[in-house]
Design an enzyme around this catalytic site. Structure first.
Site, PDB file in Angstrom:
ATOM      1  N   ARG A 228      46.882   2.197 -21.812  1.00 63.98           N
ATOM      2  CA  ARG A 228      47.482   3.039 -20.786  1.00 63.98           C
ATOM      3  C   ARG A 228      48.638   3.818 -21.392  1.00 63.98           C
ATOM      4  NH1 ARG A 228      43.484   2.929 -18.406  1.00 63.98           N
ATOM      5  NH2 ARG A 228      43.048   2.189 -16.294  1.00 63.98           N
ATOM      6  N   GLU A 257      48.415  12.147 -16.412  1.00 63.69           N
ATOM      7  CA  GLU A 257      47.068  12.678 -16.672  1.00 63.69           C
ATOM      8  C   GLU A 257      46.613  13.496 -15.479  1.00 63.69           C
ATOM      9  OE1 GLU A 257      44.412   9.499 -17.743  1.00 63.69           O
ATOM     10  OE2 GLU A 257      45.744   8.747 -19.288  1.00 63.69           O
ATOM     11  N   HIS A 276      41.035  10.699 -21.745  1.00 71.62           N
ATOM     12  CA  HIS A 276      40.608   9.523 -20.966  1.00 71.62           C
ATOM     13  C   HIS A 276      39.073   9.421 -20.944  1.00 71.62           C
ATOM     14  CE1 HIS A 276      42.593   6.479 -18.164  1.00 71.62           C
ATOM     15  NE2 HIS A 276      41.403   6.034 -18.475  1.00 71.62           N
TER      16      HIS A 276
END
Lengths: 313, 313
Positions: A228, A257, A276
């Site tokens: 993360r 994000e 991601h």
């Protein structure tokens, strides 16, 4: 007699896969791709399977809820202290390890083999026979050694690397050669060739990867983050790359994000970013996980991979 | 009482490593970096360790020669029919498998993860969250399954792939799921996701990878050559890439090396080239191989990895 709601952007695919499994004792199966459609389907569900970000919005409307199976490994949207915790929350584990391993070792090999540089030579019509590096004999440090970290450790071993692991307390992976916990973070990082974080977003992990940690790494080290974004002190990473105190970084996750257009990462040298995408959620994998867990639940057994709301994973 | 000549561009490094091993029964150890320097050292050597291209030029001047340990896997320079074959020739085996595996899987992962495209998105400041591929569940076909192919098969298995092997006759690798020989080449290739050649340069392997073989592969397939360039019909490969009948190729070896400036490969689409660098020869690895083999030789045992002059490997 379970009543199951599938709440996911891929609800249709999941429906097909789950129906094909002919789940035992199933009383009701309904699917929705967004929370408002879910509300229209009733409030009698005891099981919900889907994305945490969507499930968060129906939590308050399901009085009979007993079990949520998340399609993600990270379940932050369901961990806010204001949200109920009177149900079993299980996350996606044992699904992403292989995919993460492909990502991490793909990028480590890209670095050692200097693929971008070789391609540059090719484009210039230049026969570049300079030597390349190797993973063999190098040391990988894993920040976090759960189900994903264990697969990374096995892959490192396959390639002849040494592996160190930093965890809260667990020492359960046989492929880790040396364990570190708590205050031994800097010892863990000292002289690593590769530092890979698979840590979740918790209070304890916030900005764990900071200037003091980068200072322990040699100038040829590479940092990879597939956990993360909140784990990284982002300005410290920019500084380490700009000063050449770190050879390269590969990031798949970020504090915010999508990454804001003005973020310094867009122009930081020796930084490779993906978005991601390191471990794509393939519906077939996650449906299988749900189906296996459903069979346990329908028999009155506890489903696997229960999240500890306090720990956050 | 062995008399050893080290004839190599890295003779100095090898000398240090070999001397450190305190070889038993050693009567004489001399080193040279080129054939004319070697001639000046005498003609009484029974053992030569070094590069086949250099050793070729001293073969005719060593009446007592009994054993040559090559630092390469491919020993073509010593196989010309005009050259003597009255000595044991051993090649470098068990050294390059791990390095080749890093190369091959690095490039396969680069392909699945679309690293160049992702980097392009990054350079454009674009958050590219499109899905990537995976090795898991795909099928790798190995042309040649010796010591290198076996390591590639093990790595493929580690990443959850299926493996087919095409060999002259051997079926010795337990990680290969299906074996093919002789006339079953096209069956072997049918519907492979990845075709990797580790074949040596022999009469039988010349242009084995041709248009008929490419025609068996799906349009998404990737071809990798880490064996010898002579195995590939190069115009057929250009054709397959230009017509999109093959998704990509990664070549480390070529019929002519260095690749001539006018060669069409320099401008063929979806072709990544490296320059005979897939498995660098690290002196420490090769010295260890020589030292182990020397100990066998000094005891009167046959050294390991003897080349069959007729087969060529």
């Amino acid at each position: 007699m379970p009543r199951v709601l599938i709440l996911s952007k891929s609800a249709g695919e999941y429906q097909t896969l789950v129906e094909a499994a002919s789940l035992p004792r199933l009383e009701k199966l309904a699917v929705a791709t967004d929370p408002s459609a879910a509300h229209a389907l009733g409030d009698d569900f005891d099981v919900v399977f889907g994305e945490p970000s969507l499930i968060r919005k129906v939590l308050g409307h399901l009085p009979h809820l007993r079990w949520v199976q998340a399609t993600w490994a990270g379940v932050e949207p369901l961990l806010a202290p204001s949200l109920r915790r009177d149900y079993l929350l299980t996350n996606a584990r044992g699904v992403f390890g292989g995919l993460m391993s492909e990502y991490v070792f793909g990028y480590l090999l890209q670095h050692e083999r200097r693929m971008f540089e070789r391609f540059h030579a090719q484009q210039e019509g230049r026969w570049d026979a300079s030597l390349t590096g190797t993973l063999r004999g190098k040391t990988l440090g894993l920040l976090g050694v759960g189900s994903i970290g264990s697969v990374l450790a096995a892959t490192a071993l396959h390639f002849g690397m040494g592996v160190r692991g930093y965890t809260r307390a667990s020492e359960s992976c046989p492929d880790v050669g040396a364990w570190y916990h708590g205050s031994r973070l800097l010892d863990f990082a000292r002289s690593l060739d590769f530092l890979v974080s698979v840590l979740p977003n918790t209070k304890e992990t916030r900005h764990l990867v900071d200037a003091s940690l980068f200072a322990q790494l040699p100038a040829w080290a590479v940092f990879v983050n597939v956990g993360r974004g909140s784990v990284v002190d982002e300005p410290a990473l920019v500084e380490a790359l700009e000063t050449g105190n770190l050879a390269a970084a590969v990031l798949d996750v970020f504090e915010q994000e999508p990454l804001p257009p003005a973020h310094p990462f867009w122009s930081t040298p020796n930084l490779l970013m993906t978005f991601h995408t390191s471990a794509p959620s393939f519906p077939a994998d996650l449906a299988q996980l749900f189906i296996e867990n459903y069979r346990r639940y329908a028999k009155g057994l506890s489903p696997l991979h229960v999240v500890d709301f306090k720990k956050g994973y």
